[in-house]
Write a protein that holds these residues in place. Structure first.
Motif, mmCIF file in Angstrom:
data_model
loop_
_atom_site.group_PDB
_atom_site.id
_atom_site.type_symbol
_atom_site.label_atom_id
_atom_site.label_comp_id
_atom_site.label_asym_id
_atom_site.label_seq_id
_atom_site.Cartn_x
_atom_site.Cartn_y
_atom_site.Cartn_z
ATOM 1 N N GLY A 53 0.743 -1.242 -0.002
ATOM 2 C CA GLY A 53 -0.073 -0.153 -0.178
ATOM 3 C C GLY A 53 0.796 1.324 -0.178
ATOM 4 N N HIS A 54 0.330 2.253 -0.790
ATOM 5 C CA HIS A 54 0.915 3.786 -0.676
ATOM 6 C C HIS A 54 2.210 3.528 -1.555
ATOM 7 C CE1 HIS A 54 -2.300 4.837 2.127
ATOM 8 N NE2 HIS A 54 -1.852 3.419 2.643
ATOM 9 N N GLY A 55 3.178 4.415 -1.304
ATOM 10 C CA GLY A 55 4.572 4.772 -1.936
ATOM 11 C C GLY A 55 4.786 5.961 -2.341
ATOM 12 N N PRO A 68 6.766 6.132 7.695
ATOM 13 C CA PRO A 68 5.804 5.932 6.903
ATOM 14 C C PRO A 68 5.148 4.420 7.059
ATOM 15 C CG PRO A 68 7.204 6.695 5.439
ATOM 16 C CD PRO A 68 7.916 6.702 6.871
ATOM 17 N N GLU A 69 4.134 4.169 6.602
ATOM 18 C CA GLU A 69 3.728 2.531 6.606
ATOM 19 C C GLU A 69 4.079 2.123 4.909
ATOM 20 O OE1 GLU A 69 -1.010 3.179 5.686
ATOM 21 O OE2 GLU A 69 -0.249 1.301 5.488
ATOM 22 N N SER A 70 4.261 3.247 4.213
ATOM 23 C CA SER A 70 4.553 2.572 2.773
ATOM 24 C C SER A 70 5.782 1.755 2.515
ATOM 25 C CB SER A 70 4.726 3.492 2.003
ATOM 26 O OG SER A 70 5.699 4.533 2.183
ATOM 27 N N VAL A 135 -1.348 -4.898 1.374
ATOM 28 C CA VAL A 135 -0.767 -4.959 2.726
ATOM 29 C C VAL A 135 -0.595 -3.524 3.236
ATOM 30 C CG1 VAL A 135 1.435 -5.345 3.996
ATOM 31 C CG2 VAL A 135 0.749 -7.105 2.526
ATOM 32 N N HIS A 136 -1.203 -3.115 4.286
ATOM 33 C CA HIS A 136 -1.217 -1.864 4.905
ATOM 34 C C HIS A 136 -0.810 -1.856 6.563
ATOM 35 C CE1 HIS A 136 -2.965 0.681 1.846
ATOM 36 N NE2 HIS A 136 -3.512 -0.678 1.278
ATOM 37 N N GLN A 137 -0.654 -0.937 6.960
ATOM 38 C CA GLN A 137 -0.581 -0.661 8.552
ATOM 39 C C GLN A 137 -1.689 0.338 8.960
ATOM 40 O OE1 GLN A 137 1.777 -2.862 9.619
ATOM 41 N NE2 GLN A 137 2.233 -2.950 7.367
ATOM 42 N N ASN A 138 -2.079 -0.004 10.196
ATOM 43 C CA ASN A 138 -3.333 0.627 10.783
ATOM 44 C C ASN A 138 -2.933 1.882 11.553
ATOM 45 O OD1 ASN A 138 -5.991 1.322 10.913
ATOM 46 N ND2 ASN A 138 -6.399 -1.070 11.483
HETATM 47 ZN ZN LIG Z 1 -2.618 2.222 4.346
#
Ligand SMILES: [Zn+2]
Length: 251
Positions: A53-55, A68-70, A135-138
């Motif tokens: 996820g993201h980037g 950052p979660e990315s 896939v992400h982080q909360n």
């Molecule tokens: Zn996310």
């Protein structure tokens, strides 16, 4: 090859993972032999599409220590790629670097974000017999009570729920027995998950707003463990034949 018991698939995955991450050659050879014996050949041509996820400019949620979660998402996905390739089940990755996947004509951050999501949908849709794992982080920084623990969400397409439930159960039993969360349907507002026409699961691996979980999520060791569990859940589903033979169980 016929169905093998769930336990054997997990054992096989654990053996492989031990080999890969130990970096010790003879263990790699042992793992390879074990995989040949224990892992079932894939009964179909389903491809796992891994979405970190993201980037790029869109880092997603930011951890308590400013990460950052990315980057965490990408680290987990790259580990999964190695594990799956080793198992003879190479995935398709939507991104392999810290970048957004937008079209060149997108200029503003908003345009890039919209374009990025459209491109991700197009890449998933272009893959025949895809199953999407995002896939992400909360993060929930202002909560009065402690929010922690992995949470798995599933899309609308048949096959999504069974993989999500399997993944949630394995995350609980292997990494976090205190986690009482259940797999849930994804809200319609999550564009990628809403738009794809294949089975799709989104994993929020943990809360970057929780000090203990954030400290874990930053470590390579925990990222590897998460990759192991997500890989094992996928292998178990394909071994069970529910995702690659058109034989979805009735929910
Ligand atoms: Zn996310």
């Amino acid at each position: 090859m016929k169905y093998l018991g769930n336990g054997r698939v997990i054992v096989a995955s654990a053996v492989i993972i031990l080999g890969i991450w130990s970096g010790i050659r003879h263990r790699m050879e042992m793992a390879s032999s074990a995989a040949a014996v224990l892992l079932p050949a894939r009964g179909g041509d389903t491809t796992l599409v891994l979405d970190a996820g993201h980037g790029g400019e869109d880092g997603g949620a930011v951890s308590l220590t400013g990460i950052p979660e990315s980057g965490i998402n990408l680290s987990i996905v790259l580990r999964m790629e190695q594990l799956l390739a080793f198992c003879g089940d190479p995935p398709l990755l939507l991104r392999r670097e810290d970048r957004s996947i937008h079209a060149p004509e997108a200029r503003t951050l908003r345009e890039k974000k919209i374009s990025d999501l459209h491109m991700r949908v197009a890449m998933v849709e272009a893959q025949e017999n895809a199953v999407l794992l995002s896939v992400h982080q909360n993060s929930y920084p202002n909560s009065q009570k402690r929010c922690h623990g992995a949470q798995v969400f599933y899309g609308k397409v048949e096959g999504s729920q069974v993989l999500a439930e399997q993944t949630q159960a394995l995350l609980r039993s292997t990494l976090d027995p205190e986690n009482r969360r259940e797999a849930k349907p994804i809200p319609d507002s999550v564009y990628l998950m809403d738009q794809v026409t294949c089975p799709a699961v989104l994993v929020e691996c943990g809360f970057l707003s929780d000090p203990q979980e954030e400290a874990l999520l930053r470590t390579e060791r925990y990222q590897t463990e998460l990759a192991m569990v997500l890989t094992a859940a996928w292998l178990q589903e394909t071994a069970d034949g529910r995702l690659n033979q058109g034989g979805y169980p009735i929910q």
